[in-house]
Design a protein around this motif. Structure first.
Motif, PDB file in Angstrom:
ATOM      1  N   VAL A 163      10.862  10.369   0.960  1.00 56.00           N
ATOM      2  CA  VAL A 163      11.280  10.243  -0.087  1.00 56.00           C
ATOM      3  C   VAL A 163      11.575   8.861   0.220  1.00 56.00           C
ATOM      4  CG1 VAL A 163      12.496  10.087  -1.796  1.00 56.00           C
ATOM      5  CG2 VAL A 163      12.158  12.718  -0.754  1.00 56.00           C
ATOM      6  N   VAL A 164      11.035   8.112  -1.098  1.00 57.06           N
ATOM      7  CA  VAL A 164      11.618   6.553  -1.272  1.00 57.06           C
ATOM      8  C   VAL A 164      11.906   6.112  -1.872  1.00 57.06           C
ATOM      9  CG1 VAL A 164       9.241   5.372  -0.848  1.00 57.06           C
ATOM     10  CG2 VAL A 164      11.783   4.409  -0.256  1.00 57.06           C
ATOM     11  N   VAL A 165      12.765   6.014  -2.476  1.00 60.19           N
ATOM     12  CA  VAL A 165      13.227   5.672  -4.518  1.00 60.19           C
ATOM     13  C   VAL A 165      12.951   4.016  -4.077  1.00 60.19           C
ATOM     14  CG1 VAL A 165      14.698   5.706  -6.387  1.00 60.19           C
ATOM     15  CG2 VAL A 165      14.551   6.983  -4.798  1.00 60.19           C
ATOM     16  N   ARG A 166      12.930   3.334  -5.186  1.00 65.45           N
ATOM     17  CA  ARG A 166      12.129   2.055  -5.237  1.00 65.45           C
ATOM     18  C   ARG A 166      13.538   1.296  -6.749  1.00 65.45           C
ATOM     19  NH1 ARG A 166       8.560   0.727  -8.603  1.00 65.45           N
ATOM     20  NH2 ARG A 166       7.615   2.891  -8.885  1.00 65.45           N
ATOM     21  N   PRO A 221       1.192  -1.146  -0.015  1.00 70.80           N
ATOM     22  CA  PRO A 221       0.111  -0.038  -0.503  1.00 70.80           C
ATOM     23  C   PRO A 221       0.976   1.525   0.103  1.00 70.80           C
ATOM     24  CG  PRO A 221      -0.800  -1.986   1.546  1.00 70.80           C
ATOM     25  CD  PRO A 221       0.057  -2.115   0.989  1.00 70.80           C
ATOM     26  N   GLY A 222       0.116   2.152  -0.473  1.00 70.60           N
ATOM     27  CA  GLY A 222       0.772   3.374  -0.180  1.00 70.60           C
ATOM     28  C   GLY A 222       1.613   3.722  -1.860  1.00 70.60           C
ATOM     29  N   GLU A 223       2.246   2.516  -2.855  1.00 75.16           N
ATOM     30  CA  GLU A 223       3.078   3.007  -3.762  1.00 75.16           C
ATOM     31  C   GLU A 223       2.806   4.029  -4.503  1.00 75.16           C
ATOM     32  OE1 GLU A 223       5.586  -0.293  -5.046  1.00 75.16           O
ATOM     33  OE2 GLU A 223       4.161  -1.593  -4.784  1.00 75.16           O
ATOM     34  N   ASP A 224       1.242   5.082  -4.334  1.00 71.65           N
ATOM     35  CA  ASP A 224       1.003   5.650  -5.163  1.00 71.65           C
ATOM     36  C   ASP A 224       1.316   7.015  -4.936  1.00 71.65           C
ATOM     37  OD1 ASP A 224      -0.759   5.349  -3.409  1.00 71.65           O
ATOM     38  OD2 ASP A 224      -2.624   5.690  -5.142  1.00 71.65           O
ATOM     39  N   LEU A 225       1.927   7.299  -3.647  1.00 71.64           N
ATOM     40  CA  LEU A 225       2.497   8.528  -2.753  1.00 71.64           C
ATOM     41  C   LEU A 225       3.193   9.247  -3.658  1.00 71.64           C
ATOM     42  CD1 LEU A 225       1.833   7.307   0.450  1.00 71.64           C
ATOM     43  CD2 LEU A 225       0.176   8.616  -0.630  1.00 71.64           C
ATOM     44  N   ASP A 226       3.003  10.620  -2.975  1.00 66.42           N
ATOM     45  CA  ASP A 226       3.842  11.538  -4.271  1.00 66.42           C
ATOM     46  C   ASP A 226       5.087  11.401  -3.174  1.00 66.42           C
ATOM     47  OD1 ASP A 226       4.724  13.935  -5.478  1.00 66.42           O
ATOM     48  OD2 ASP A 226       4.605  15.219  -4.205  1.00 66.42           O
ATOM     49  N   GLY A 227       6.472  11.121  -3.982  1.00 66.84           N
ATOM     50  CA  GLY A 227       7.332  11.097  -3.187  1.00 66.84           C
ATOM     51  C   GLY A 227       8.445   9.669  -3.140  1.00 66.84           C
ATOM     52  N   VAL A 228       7.373   8.938  -3.619  1.00 65.02           N
ATOM     53  CA  VAL A 228       7.941   7.383  -4.076  1.00 65.02           C
ATOM     54  C   VAL A 228       8.360   7.586  -5.598  1.00 65.02           C
ATOM     55  CG1 VAL A 228       6.795   4.773  -4.202  1.00 65.02           C
ATOM     56  CG2 VAL A 228       5.883   6.700  -2.423  1.00 65.02           C
ATOM     57  N   LEU A 229       9.505   6.896  -5.454  1.00 65.98           N
ATOM     58  CA  LEU A 229       9.695   7.268  -6.989  1.00 65.98           C
ATOM     59  C   LEU A 229      10.529   5.604  -6.998  1.00 65.98           C
ATOM     60  CD1 LEU A 229      12.647  10.823  -6.199  1.00 65.98           C
ATOM     61  CD2 LEU A 229      10.200  10.295  -7.283  1.00 65.98           C
ATOM     62  N   ASP A 230      10.964   5.619  -9.131  1.00 67.51           N
ATOM     63  CA  ASP A 230      11.106   4.929  -9.247  1.00 67.51           C
ATOM     64  C   ASP A 230      12.651   5.345  -9.267  1.00 67.51           C
ATOM     65  OD1 ASP A 230      12.659   3.520 -11.672  1.00 67.51           O
ATOM     66  OD2 ASP A 230      10.691   2.205 -12.360  1.00 67.51           O
ATOM     67  N   ALA A 278      15.528  10.602   3.481  1.00 74.95           N
ATOM     68  CA  ALA A 278      15.742   9.366   2.386  1.00 74.95           C
ATOM     69  C   ALA A 278      15.892   7.952   2.481  1.00 74.95           C
ATOM     70  CB  ALA A 278      15.933   9.794   1.428  1.00 74.95           C
ATOM     71  N   ALA A 279      14.469   7.488   1.697  1.00 77.18           N
ATOM     72  CA  ALA A 279      15.239   5.703   1.724  1.00 77.18           C
ATOM     73  C   ALA A 279      15.212   5.015   0.770  1.00 77.18           C
ATOM     74  CB  ALA A 279      14.484   4.966   2.623  1.00 77.18           C
ATOM     75  N   VAL A 280      16.333   4.394  -0.141  1.00 78.42           N
ATOM     76  CA  VAL A 280      16.183   3.185  -1.132  1.00 78.42           C
ATOM     77  C   VAL A 280      16.322   2.039  -0.625  1.00 78.42           C
ATOM     78  CG1 VAL A 280      17.529   3.165  -3.405  1.00 78.42           C
ATOM     79  CG2 VAL A 280      17.286   5.497  -2.261  1.00 78.42           C
ATOM     80  N   ILE A 281      14.704   1.413  -1.329  1.00 84.01           N
ATOM     81  CA  ILE A 281      15.119   0.336  -1.181  1.00 84.01           C
ATOM     82  C   ILE A 281      15.785  -0.419  -2.004  1.00 84.01           C
ATOM     83  CG2 ILE A 281      12.927  -2.020  -1.295  1.00 84.01           C
ATOM     84  CD1 ILE A 281      11.299   0.662  -0.500  1.00 84.01           C
ATOM     85  N   GLY A 282      16.547  -1.526  -1.774  1.00 85.14           N
ATOM     86  CA  GLY A 282      17.279  -2.557  -2.679  1.00 85.14           C
ATOM     87  C   GLY A 282      18.661  -2.702  -2.514  1.00 85.14           C
TER      88      GLY A 282
END
Length: 442
Positions: free
Chosen positions: A363-366, A228-237, A259-263
């Motif tokens: 901010v979070v970056v996938r 849930p929440g991947e469509d929020l502003d601040g969630v980036l590819d 900021a957090a980066v996942i991966g």
């Protein structure tokens, strides 16, 4: 904060005196382990000897002959694991700085703009290349040198693929891959940008109009996590984020942000370094496995720590938290532990009971890998495994004899290393196989 300055290339060219000193340290081994360790089989002693004798054009030609992406790879290859890692001087002192010498020679070629290669004598055969990344450009260059009339189709507005769009500018300024594109165009290759196969041009038309097709479409964007929440502003590819940075869309929106980066691959580290250089107050890399399982190169990991990036191991996001206005303010996570080895030959992460906690972030970056152009592969009607195109490992020919494939589109399921140098070598081998199979009939 001077954001543009933060994205200038971080490693300068060697000074002329340093170049000569380093080149003359080389032992010019006959049975060179550095050449054997290079996926493109660059004749390292040969180009270094030419540098030592002042023949920089000759050195650049040796490099680019073996690797059409030689200027790019001088900057981004994990040399410490490849050529430099195999240098015989590792046991005695320090390895030759092969990557720096390669960059010096190719920098000379770029600055002096002398043509390094000529097109082959035309024989009437035509080739279409779908995608202009390292594999596609490499195949295009070699086919043009073999006398084919080559047309490249690229959906973006510039050619170069990953090198042009997906590698951060402080590692690889865009001028470098665009020079390599120019080298291909100088051989008479037509590159049609802003042309998407499957939309602007149909695969059936290519198969009908050309004698041979090379599919080199690479990979797509980062897949969704499914939380849930991947469509929020601040969630980036991560791929889209780095592309915007490479395009010069630098903004102050990240200054003082959490900021957090996942991966924990090379792209994750690139994204984290970009956030840091854009002024984020703190940047964390969040990874569901441990340090031992991360896929980033050791040199990239060391670079990230020097940049002040924090690593949070054995943590998995479960939900992105909304501030009520559509923007992310936090991330609900769980702690993980490692169980048995899974299909990736790494220990499988499983959730720890009652370990939920919250991270406050803006901010979070996938950056958890890339998805595939499965639908386009299906339209070509060739055998594939969930978008991974199946090819003959010797010829790179697909189940359709007229269609070949190279690069990331065939990477996966143990199908080689996902490196620029490996993709460029596949492009060369594909072109060679096409020449042997098609021109033997002429």
């Amino acid at each position: 904060m001077d954001i543009k300055k933060n994205f200038a290339e971080i490693r300068a060219d060697l000074k002329p005196k340093e170049v000569m000193e380093e080149a003359n340290r080389c032992l010019f081994c006959y049975d060179a382990p550095c050449t054997k360790a290079c996926p493109a089989n660059i004749k390292v002693p040969s180009f270094i000897k030419k540098i030592a004798s002042g023949n920089l054009k000759g050195a650049a030609k040796v490099i680019m002959e073996a690797n059409p992406m030689g200027a790019t790879c001088a900057r981004i290859c994990p040399a410490e694991e490849l050529c430099e890692g195999a240098c015989v001087l590792n046991d005695a002192s320090l390895p030759i700085m092969i990557g720096d010498l390669q960059r010096h020679a190719t920098n000379w070629a770029m600055k002096n703009r002398e043509p390094l290669f000529q097109p082959g004598k035309p024989h009437g055969k035509t080739a279409a290349i779908v995608g202009s990344g390292p594999a596609g450009l490499s195949a295009a260059r070699e086919l043009a040198r073999y006398g084919f009339k080559v047309t490249v189709y690229e959906k973006k507005d510039k050619a170069g693929g990953l090198d042009t769009y997906g590698i951060v500018p402080f590692r690889l300024p865009r001028t470098i891959p665009l020079w390599e594109v120019e080298q291909v165009e100088n051989l008479g290759v037509a590159i049609h940008t802003n042309t998407e196969v499957g939309k602007d041009m149909q695969p059936e038309t290519l198969i009908s109009d050309f004698d041979v097709i090379v599919l080199a479409i690479g990979l797509s964007d980062v897949p969704l996590l499914g939380i849930p929440g991947e469509d929020l502003d601040g969630v980036l590819d991560a791929i889209q984020f780095i592309e915007k940075v490479k395009d010069g869309h630098l903004t102050d929106r990240f200054i003082n942000k959490r900021a957090a980066v996942i991966g924990a691959g090379n792209t994750a580290i690139d994204a984290a370094a970009c956030l840091k250089r854009l002024g984020a107050a703190n940047v964390s890399i969040v990874y569901r496995r441990s340090e031992a399982e991360m896929t980033a190169y050791p040199s990239e990991y060391a670079f990230a720590k020097q940049e002040g990036i924090e690593f949070k191991w054995l943590i998995q996001p479960k939900r992105f938290i909304d501030n009520g206005l559509g923007h992310i303010t936090g991330m609900e996570c769980v702690r993980m532990k490692l169980a048995d080895i899974d299909a990736t030959e790494r220990r499988r992460p499983v959730e720890c009971e009652n370990s939920e906690f919250r991270m406050d972030i803006d901010v979070v970056v996938r950056a958890t890998g890339q998805s595939r152009y499965t639908s386009l592969v299906k339209v070509f009607g060739i055998e594939n495994d969930h978008g991974i195109v199946k090819v003959n490992p010797e010829t790179y020919q697909t189940s359709n004899p007229k269609v070949y494939a190279a690069g990331d589109v065939i990477f996966g399921n143990g199908g080689g290393e996902a490196m620029v140098v490996a993709a460029a070598e596949q492009g060369k081998k594909t072109a060679r196989a096409i020449r042997e199979q098609m021109l033997s009939r002429i």
